[in-house]
Scaffold this active site. Sequence first.
Site, PDB file in Angstrom:
ATOM      1  N   ASN A   8       0.861  -1.180   0.000  1.00 18.11           N
ATOM      2  CA  ASN A   8       0.000   0.000   0.000  1.00 18.11           C
ATOM      3  C   ASN A   8       0.903   1.238   0.000  1.00 18.11           C
ATOM      4  OD1 ASN A   8      -1.800   2.037   0.520  1.00 18.11           O
ATOM      5  ND2 ASN A   8      -2.745   1.048   2.295  1.00 18.11           N
ATOM      6  N   LYS A  15       3.340   0.856   3.003  1.00 13.68           N
ATOM      7  CA  LYS A  15       3.043  -0.164   4.011  1.00 13.68           C
ATOM      8  C   LYS A  15       3.061  -1.520   3.339  1.00 13.68           C
ATOM      9  CE  LYS A  15      -0.103   2.857   6.482  1.00 13.68           C
ATOM     10  NZ  LYS A  15      -1.452   3.301   6.220  1.00 13.68           N
ATOM     11  N   ARG A  94      -2.134  -2.000  -3.853  1.00 14.69           N
ATOM     12  CA  ARG A  94      -3.352  -1.219  -3.727  1.00 14.69           C
ATOM     13  C   ARG A  94      -3.206   0.039  -4.575  1.00 14.69           C
ATOM     14  NH1 ARG A  94      -4.492   3.400   0.420  1.00 14.69           N
ATOM     15  NH2 ARG A  94      -6.714   3.699   0.063  1.00 14.69           N
ATOM     16  N   HIS A 183     -12.319   3.002  -0.691  1.00 16.00           N
ATOM     17  CA  HIS A 183     -12.420   1.916   0.308  1.00 16.00           C
ATOM     18  C   HIS A 183     -13.117   0.681  -0.266  1.00 16.00           C
ATOM     19  CE1 HIS A 183     -12.543   5.135   3.748  1.00 16.00           C
ATOM     20  NE2 HIS A 183     -11.294   4.709   3.578  1.00 16.00           N
ATOM     21  N   LEU A 212     -15.736   3.041   9.024  1.00 19.87           N
ATOM     22  CA  LEU A 212     -15.518   4.267   9.791  1.00 19.87           C
ATOM     23  C   LEU A 212     -14.126   4.248  10.398  1.00 19.87           C
ATOM     24  CD1 LEU A 212     -18.987   4.334  11.645  1.00 19.87           C
ATOM     25  CD2 LEU A 212     -18.415   5.300   9.407  1.00 19.87           C
ATOM     26  N   GLY A 213     -13.167   4.790   9.655  1.00 20.76           N
ATOM     27  CA  GLY A 213     -11.803   4.915  10.164  1.00 20.76           C
ATOM     28  C   GLY A 213     -11.449   6.385  10.188  1.00 20.76           C
ATOM     29  N   ARG A 244     -11.398  15.398   7.326  1.00 16.96           N
ATOM     30  CA  ARG A 244     -12.105  15.848   6.116  1.00 16.96           C
ATOM     31  C   ARG A 244     -13.515  16.330   6.445  1.00 16.96           C
ATOM     32  NH1 ARG A 244     -10.523  10.601   3.472  1.00 16.96           N
ATOM     33  NH2 ARG A 244      -8.444  10.947   2.607  1.00 16.96           N
ATOM     34  N   MET A 288     -10.571   9.795  17.051  1.00 15.89           N
ATOM     35  CA  MET A 288     -11.845   9.596  17.737  1.00 15.89           C
ATOM     36  C   MET A 288     -11.672   9.395  19.240  1.00 15.89           C
ATOM     37  SD  MET A 288     -14.936   9.563  17.168  1.00 15.89           S
ATOM     38  CE  MET A 288     -16.554   8.891  17.175  1.00 15.89           C
ATOM     39  N   ARG A 289     -10.625   8.656  19.632  1.00 16.05           N
ATOM     40  CA  ARG A 289     -10.425   8.390  21.068  1.00 16.05           C
ATOM     41  C   ARG A 289     -10.213   9.674  21.848  1.00 16.05           C
ATOM     42  NH1 ARG A 289      -6.254   3.807  19.407  1.00 16.05           N
ATOM     43  NH2 ARG A 289      -5.970   5.453  17.890  1.00 16.05           N
ATOM     44  N   ILE A 336     -12.909   3.129  13.963  1.00 15.56           N
ATOM     45  CA  ILE A 336     -14.025   3.582  14.800  1.00 15.56           C
ATOM     46  C   ILE A 336     -15.143   2.530  14.785  1.00 15.56           C
ATOM     47  CG2 ILE A 336     -15.779   5.367  15.099  1.00 15.56           C
ATOM     48  CD1 ILE A 336     -13.785   7.335  13.708  1.00 15.56           C
ATOM     49  N   GLY A 337     -15.473   2.047  13.599  1.00 15.17           N
ATOM     50  CA  GLY A 337     -16.554   1.069  13.467  1.00 15.17           C
ATOM     51  C   GLY A 337     -16.327  -0.187  14.300  1.00 15.17           C
ATOM     52  N   ASN A 339     -14.195  -0.507  16.921  1.00 17.47           N
ATOM     53  CA  ASN A 339     -13.833  -0.304  18.335  1.00 17.47           C
ATOM     54  C   ASN A 339     -14.787   0.538  19.161  1.00 17.47           C
ATOM     55  OD1 ASN A 339     -11.195  -1.672  18.393  1.00 17.47           O
ATOM     56  ND2 ASN A 339     -10.699  -0.154  16.834  1.00 17.47           N
ATOM     57  N   GLU A 387      -7.947  -5.441   4.490  1.00 16.15           N
ATOM     58  CA  GLU A 387      -7.709  -5.146   3.082  1.00 16.15           C
ATOM     59  C   GLU A 387      -6.514  -5.924   2.535  1.00 16.15           C
ATOM     60  OE1 GLU A 387      -8.263  -1.186   4.582  1.00 16.15           O
ATOM     61  OE2 GLU A 387      -8.950  -0.552   2.606  1.00 16.15           O
TER      62      GLU A 387
HETATM   63  P1  ADP Z   1      -7.224   4.714   8.716  1.00 12.29           P
HETATM   64  O1  ADP Z   1      -8.302   5.355   7.903  1.00 12.29           O
HETATM   65  O2  ADP Z   1      -6.072   5.631   8.996  1.00 12.29           O
HETATM   66  O3  ADP Z   1      -6.840   3.322   8.287  1.00 12.29           O
HETATM   67  P2  ADP Z   1      -8.285   3.365  11.047  1.00 12.29           P
HETATM   68  O4  ADP Z   1      -9.236   2.451  10.393  1.00 12.29           O
HETATM   69  O5  ADP Z   1      -7.083   2.813  11.703  1.00 12.29           O
HETATM   70  O6  ADP Z   1      -7.909   4.584  10.133  1.00 12.29           O
HETATM   71  O7  ADP Z   1      -9.125   4.176  12.162  1.00 12.29           O
HETATM   72  C1  ADP Z   1      -8.558   5.173  12.931  1.00 12.29           C
HETATM   73  C2  ADP Z   1      -9.665   5.746  13.815  1.00 12.29           C
HETATM   74  O8  ADP Z   1     -10.158   4.697  14.677  1.00 12.29           O
HETATM   75  C3  ADP Z   1      -9.172   6.864  14.730  1.00 12.29           C
HETATM   76  O9  ADP Z   1     -10.116   7.927  14.743  1.00 12.29           O
HETATM   77  C4  ADP Z   1      -9.149   6.180  16.077  1.00 12.29           C
HETATM   78  O10 ADP Z   1      -9.382   7.087  17.125  1.00 12.29           O
HETATM   79  C5  ADP Z   1     -10.320   5.230  15.964  1.00 12.29           C
HETATM   80  N1  ADP Z   1     -10.254   4.230  17.032  1.00 12.29           N
HETATM   81  C6  ADP Z   1      -9.334   3.271  17.237  1.00 12.29           C
HETATM   82  N2  ADP Z   1      -9.583   2.632  18.412  1.00 12.29           N
HETATM   83  C7  ADP Z   1     -10.692   3.198  18.946  1.00 12.29           C
HETATM   84  C8  ADP Z   1     -11.461   2.995  20.133  1.00 12.29           C
HETATM   85  N3  ADP Z   1     -11.124   2.077  21.010  1.00 12.29           N
HETATM   86  N4  ADP Z   1     -12.550   3.774  20.333  1.00 12.29           N
HETATM   87  C9  ADP Z   1     -12.880   4.730  19.445  1.00 12.29           C
HETATM   88  N5  ADP Z   1     -12.207   4.976  18.310  1.00 12.29           N
HETATM   89  C10 ADP Z   1     -11.132   4.230  18.067  1.00 12.29           C
END
Ligand code: ADP
Length: 401
Positions: A8, A15, A94, A183, A212-213, A244, A288-289, A336-337, A339, A387
């Site tokens: 990637n 990566k 990718r 995606h 949701l990342g 964004r 998000m955290r 996010i989705g 976790n 992925e």
């Molecule tokens: P990318 O688009 O960079 O691949 P990821 O899929 O790794 O992103 O998602 C990153 C997002 O996931 C960040 O906003 C991060 O805060 C959120 N995230 C990871 N762990 C948690 C958690 N335990 N609770 C809430 N959000 C989380």
Amino acid sequence: MSKTMAINAGSSSLKFQIIEMPEETVISKGLVERIGLAEGNLEIKYTDAEGQSQKFTLTEEIADHSRAVELLLSNLLELGIIQDFEEIKGVGHRVVAGGEIYKESTLVNEELIKNVEDLAEFAPLHNPAEAVVMRVFQEKLPHATMAAVFDTSFHTTMPAENYLYSLPYEFYENYSVRKYGAHGTSHQFVAHRAAEIVGKPIEDLRIITCHLGNGASITAVKNGESIDTSMGFTPLAGVTMGTRTGDIDASVIPFIMEKEGISDINEVINIFNKKSGLLGLSGVSSDMRDVEEAAEAGNERAQTALDIFYNRVIKYVGQYVAIMNGVDVVVFTAGIGENSKETREIVMKNFEYMGVKIDSERNNTRDEAIISTDDSTVTVINIPTNEEIAIARDVERLKAN
Ligand code: ADP
């Protein structure tokens, strides 16, 4: 048993994962960062001969992507992760923009690399780097089966009513201005996995996948095909993301330029891509955290940022329920989705009117699990995306043909 690399490449990073196929065991992963800067980094994680997890890091100037690949491959040999380049039988790359040309993953040849370069105007930071990396890998591993896996392929099934903007039609005819989405590899992977989990053919299901990342997009999958997705001409559109804006009225652009004394329109697009979303709204972080933590501690702007994020996801899910005349499965995936149980619960609460019920205990998970109750009218599932595995599977499939 053979080794496949999933690559990637971005504008300044690369990566990788090395995956033993068909077992799908990841034997090494890592990244090269800060390519082209004074101090570049290489990080390789692997398991040594004694079964211990190891992390190798190196910092030095990495002038370009060619050097990055060279450095990566030579260190894989030195660390004993591979004994010989011949062991790597496949490489999957990718690629962000495949335009209307690539409807599925495709074997790499000179024509494909040229097309990826030509499509650079749709992904100026990614496609040129990806083309260079494909060339370098071709040179270093000429024996390997090499495939390009496009972020956009899965969405090429969208009907015109969903991919066309309400612009003069000539903009589409002359310049290919339309929705391409992104995606795709992730949406496709989790949609197929969801069908397996509910035990029904994907062709018989209406699925909404919420990736949701840091970047976020939502897709409506009907009869196994993407029929609409929230990202647009570029990944800027759709829901609120880490940095964004998501959807926005274009009239804001000249207004902000005048008020802020900005003369270069790219500066505004940069603000929309890098300084907006959760970061811009909360003033705290794009992560998000951090935003959740700040909101918990009473930061009102952070709470507003969260409310807006949930609201945009809810609205897209609602739109897709409407265009599919219902939904059978909703999937949550990515950082996010996967976790944030709060996000899943808050979003799905808005669909109680159609009989959706989340089971709080089942929802208390980060793993693959059905999180709705047995009597919920819609099955809601948490599915970690992968992925890299999806890319490696495509390479295997093309190798077999
Ligand atoms: P990318 O688009 O960079 O691949 P990821 O899929 O790794 O992103 O998602 C990153 C997002 O996931 C960040 O906003 C991060 O805060 C959120 N995230 C990871 N762990 C948690 C958690 N335990 N609770 C809430 N959000 C989380």
